[in-house]
Design a protein around this motif. Structure first.
Motif, PDB file in Angstrom:
ATOM      1  N   LYS A 197      89.107  15.923  43.802  1.00 16.20           N
ATOM      2  CA  LYS A 197      89.764  16.702  44.857  1.00 16.20           C
ATOM      3  C   LYS A 197      88.740  17.186  45.885  1.00 16.20           C
ATOM      4  N   LEU A 198      87.592  17.654  45.406  1.00 18.88           N
ATOM      5  CA  LEU A 198      86.554  18.138  46.314  1.00 18.88           C
ATOM      6  C   LEU A 198      85.939  16.987  47.109  1.00 18.88           C
ATOM      7  N   GLU A 199      85.766  15.835  46.491  1.00 14.34           N
ATOM      8  CA  GLU A 199      85.238  14.669  47.202  1.00 14.34           C
ATOM      9  C   GLU A 199      86.175  14.243  48.325  1.00 14.34           C
ATOM     10  N   ARG A 200      87.477  14.355  48.093  1.00 18.70           N
ATOM     11  CA  ARG A 200      88.454  13.958  49.112  1.00 18.70           C
ATOM     12  C   ARG A 200      88.312  14.766  50.391  1.00 18.70           C
ATOM     13  N   GLN A 201      87.788  15.975  50.292  1.00 15.67           N
ATOM     14  CA  GLN A 201      87.692  16.839  51.468  1.00 15.67           C
ATOM     15  C   GLN A 201      86.763  16.284  52.537  1.00 15.67           C
ATOM     16  N   ALA A 202      85.904  15.328  52.186  1.00 13.73           N
ATOM     17  CA  ALA A 202      85.002  14.730  53.178  1.00 13.73           C
ATOM     18  C   ALA A 202      85.773  14.034  54.294  1.00 13.73           C
ATOM     19  N   ILE A 203      87.000  13.610  54.019  1.00  7.49           N
ATOM     20  CA  ILE A 203      87.815  12.909  55.019  1.00  7.49           C
ATOM     21  C   ILE A 203      88.118  13.802  56.214  1.00  7.49           C
ATOM     22  N   LEU A 204      88.073  15.127  56.017  1.00  9.34           N
ATOM     23  CA  LEU A 204      88.381  16.055  57.103  1.00  9.34           C
ATOM     24  C   LEU A 204      87.357  15.985  58.236  1.00  9.34           C
ATOM     25  N   TYR A 205      86.173  15.440  57.956  1.00 13.43           N
ATOM     26  CA  TYR A 205      85.110  15.356  58.959  1.00 13.43           C
ATOM     27  C   TYR A 205      85.125  14.027  59.709  1.00 13.43           C
ATOM     28  N   ALA A 245      89.256  15.572  37.794  1.00  7.26           N
ATOM     29  CA  ALA A 245      90.246  15.783  38.844  1.00  7.26           C
ATOM     30  C   ALA A 245      89.718  16.761  39.892  1.00  7.26           C
ATOM     31  N   ILE A 246      89.072  17.837  39.453  1.00  5.32           N
ATOM     32  CA  ILE A 246      88.519  18.816  40.390  1.00  5.32           C
ATOM     33  C   ILE A 246      87.449  18.174  41.258  1.00  5.32           C
ATOM     34  N   SER A 247      86.565  17.397  40.626  1.00  4.77           N
ATOM     35  CA  SER A 247      85.506  16.727  41.389  1.00  4.77           C
ATOM     36  C   SER A 247      86.094  15.782  42.426  1.00  4.77           C
ATOM     37  N   LEU A 253      92.260  21.712  51.651  1.00  9.48           N
ATOM     38  CA  LEU A 253      91.846  22.956  52.312  1.00  9.48           C
ATOM     39  C   LEU A 253      91.398  24.022  51.323  1.00  9.48           C
ATOM     40  N   SER A 254      91.255  23.647  50.062  1.00  7.02           N
ATOM     41  CA  SER A 254      91.042  24.643  49.005  1.00  7.02           C
ATOM     42  C   SER A 254      89.581  24.813  48.623  1.00  7.02           C
ATOM     43  N   THR A 255      89.256  26.025  48.223  1.00  2.56           N
ATOM     44  CA  THR A 255      87.958  26.276  47.606  1.00  2.56           C
ATOM     45  C   THR A 255      87.991  25.765  46.160  1.00  2.56           C
ATOM     46  N   PRO A 256      86.822  25.552  45.542  1.00  6.59           N
ATOM     47  CA  PRO A 256      86.821  25.121  44.137  1.00  6.59           C
ATOM     48  C   PRO A 256      87.590  26.069  43.215  1.00  6.59           C
ATOM     49  N   GLU A 257      87.486  27.374  43.469  1.00  6.28           N
ATOM     50  CA  GLU A 257      88.189  28.345  42.625  1.00  6.28           C
ATOM     51  C   GLU A 257      89.701  28.183  42.746  1.00  6.28           C
ATOM     52  N   TYR A 258      90.166  27.944  43.948  1.00  8.87           N
ATOM     53  CA  TYR A 258      91.605  27.775  44.159  1.00  8.87           C
ATOM     54  C   TYR A 258      92.087  26.501  43.467  1.00  8.87           C
ATOM     55  N   ILE A 259      91.321  25.433  43.575  1.00 13.85           N
ATOM     56  CA  ILE A 259      91.696  24.175  42.926  1.00 13.85           C
ATOM     57  C   ILE A 259      91.778  24.374  41.408  1.00 13.85           C
ATOM     58  N   ARG A 260      90.794  25.035  40.830  1.00 10.81           N
ATOM     59  CA  ARG A 260      90.831  25.277  39.378  1.00 10.81           C
ATOM     60  C   ARG A 260      92.079  26.070  39.004  1.00 10.81           C
ATOM     61  N   LYS A 272      98.122   9.487  32.396  1.00 13.84           N
ATOM     62  CA  LYS A 272      97.220   8.466  32.936  1.00 13.84           C
ATOM     63  C   LYS A 272      95.875   9.055  33.362  1.00 13.84           C
ATOM     64  N   GLY A 273      95.859  10.366  33.599  1.00 13.67           N
ATOM     65  CA  GLY A 273      94.645  11.009  34.085  1.00 13.67           C
ATOM     66  C   GLY A 273      94.828  11.485  35.508  1.00 13.67           C
ATOM     67  N   LEU A 274      94.637  12.791  35.730  1.00 17.43           N
ATOM     68  CA  LEU A 274      94.896  13.364  37.048  1.00 17.43           C
ATOM     69  C   LEU A 274      93.987  12.779  38.118  1.00 17.43           C
ATOM     70  N   GLU A 275      92.779  12.339  37.723  1.00 21.72           N
ATOM     71  CA  GLU A 275      91.865  11.793  38.719  1.00 21.72           C
ATOM     72  C   GLU A 275      92.380  10.488  39.308  1.00 21.72           C
ATOM     73  N   LYS A 276      93.226   9.753  38.565  1.00 20.38           N
ATOM     74  CA  LYS A 276      93.779   8.505  39.097  1.00 20.38           C
ATOM     75  C   LYS A 276      94.721   8.785  40.259  1.00 20.38           C
ATOM     76  N   LYS A 277      95.492   9.849  40.165  1.00 19.71           N
ATOM     77  CA  LYS A 277      96.348  10.243  41.286  1.00 19.71           C
ATOM     78  C   LYS A 277      95.495  10.619  42.488  1.00 19.71           C
ATOM     79  N   GLN A 278      94.365  11.270  42.246  1.00 18.67           N
ATOM     80  CA  GLN A 278      93.468  11.636  43.340  1.00 18.67           C
ATOM     81  C   GLN A 278      92.909  10.398  44.036  1.00 18.67           C
ATOM     82  N   ASN A 279      92.629   9.357  43.270  1.00 19.39           N
ATOM     83  CA  ASN A 279      92.157   8.102  43.867  1.00 19.39           C
ATOM     84  C   ASN A 279      93.231   7.483  44.756  1.00 19.39           C
ATOM     85  N   GLU A 280      94.484   7.555  44.299  1.00 20.05           N
ATOM     86  CA  GLU A 280      95.597   7.033  45.095  1.00 20.05           C
ATOM     87  C   GLU A 280      95.733   7.809  46.401  1.00 20.05           C
ATOM     88  N   LEU A 281      95.643   9.132  46.330  1.00 17.32           N
ATOM     89  CA  LEU A 281      95.740   9.957  47.533  1.00 17.32           C
ATOM     90  C   LEU A 281      94.585   9.650  48.492  1.00 17.32           C
TER      91      LEU A 281
END
Length: 276
Positions: A151-159, A147-149, A127-134, A96-105
């Protein structure tokens, strides 16, 4: 009266039909059953039409009101547990596309106030750096850029200071060498920095001393609504309060073995220096 569990099936529709059939066999109207259960008639109707999935507690109340025998209670309760559980396999997610799961999360994170992450084997993407996510996606075929993009966008929720995040990592999760040593040093330093945000608590369980319990899976708790448990092949999603309570209790047990605050940061800084 008994029913074959195989005949009951495993879907939410099967549970609704089963409860409706049992009520009719007992000769009760929806209103009379609602009165016996101390529920509203509209809730009974929604349960029997599949619009609402009842919890195990709801099902037990209904079965008591119907004076169901113990064997039947066990069978229907098992069906209710299945109806409150969802399986998401990784192969389907990839198709289905990994980014769709990221939208659900992201939606689940936005709709939750208190989130708990138990991480015995790896660092979550929040909590991951871009290198770790890749690196976590290296063995997954296909284009990972979206999907990587996401995942990184989701990190804004931490603030978001209206939310509370508790991340509980084992030493193995923090130190597993998924990246070359210098990059792992950066990743562990990143954990130290993130731990200083006002909405974040990061606990570290060191591999020292005696811990008389053994972790089996990564799991996440979203308020007291949902528990997700990761396996090698997919994710189990639990929505029944009893299942969620079990994971809440497990999380609480591991919290007692963790280092927090400056003690956790000090240990992480030691590990980052070792990587460097």
């Amino acid at each position: 009266m008994t029913l074959d569990p195989e005949q009951l099936g495993q879907s939410k529709a099967d549970l609704a039909e089963t409860l409706r059939t049992l009520r009719r066999r007992a000769g009760l109207s929806g209103v009379r059953l609602a009165n016996r259960c101390n529920m509203s008639q509209s809730k009974i109707s929604k349960i029997e039409t599949g619009k609402t999935v009842p919890t195990l507690v709801d099902v037990e109340r209904i079965l008591r009101a119907l004076e169901a025998p113990a064997g039947l209670v066990a069978e229907v309760s098992a069906l209710a547990r299945i109806a409150n559980t969802e399986w998401q396999d990784f192969r389907s997610m990839r198709r289905k596309g990994l980014e769709k799961k990221q939208n659900e999360l992201a939606d689940m994170e936005q709709s939750s106030t208190e989130l708990r992450f138990f991480l015995p084997t790896m660092i979550t993407s929040l909590l991951s750096t871009p290198e770790y996510i890749r690196a976590t996606l290296a063995d997954v075929p296909g284009d990972h850029s979206k999907a990587i993009s996401r995942k990184l966008e989701r990190q804004a929720i931490l603030y978001d200071t209206s939310k509370r995040f508790t991340f509980l990592l084992t030493e193995q999760a923090a130190r597993w060498p998924l990246l070359p040593a210098p990059a792992m040093g950066v990743q562990v330093d990143h954990l130290v920095s993130i731990s200083r945000l006002p909405s974040i608590r990061i606990g570290i369980i060191p591999l020292a001393g005696r811990i008389p319990v053994m972790p089996l899976n990564i799991f996440t708790l979203y308020d007291h609504r949902i528990a997700t448990v990761e396996t090698s092949t997919g994710v189990m999603v639990f929505k029944d309060s009893r299942d969620i309570d079990t994971y809440m209790e497990e999380f609480s047990r591991y919290e007692h073995y963790a280092l927090w605050g400056d003690a956790a940061r000090g240990r992480l800084e030691e590990w980052a220096q070792l990587f460097r």
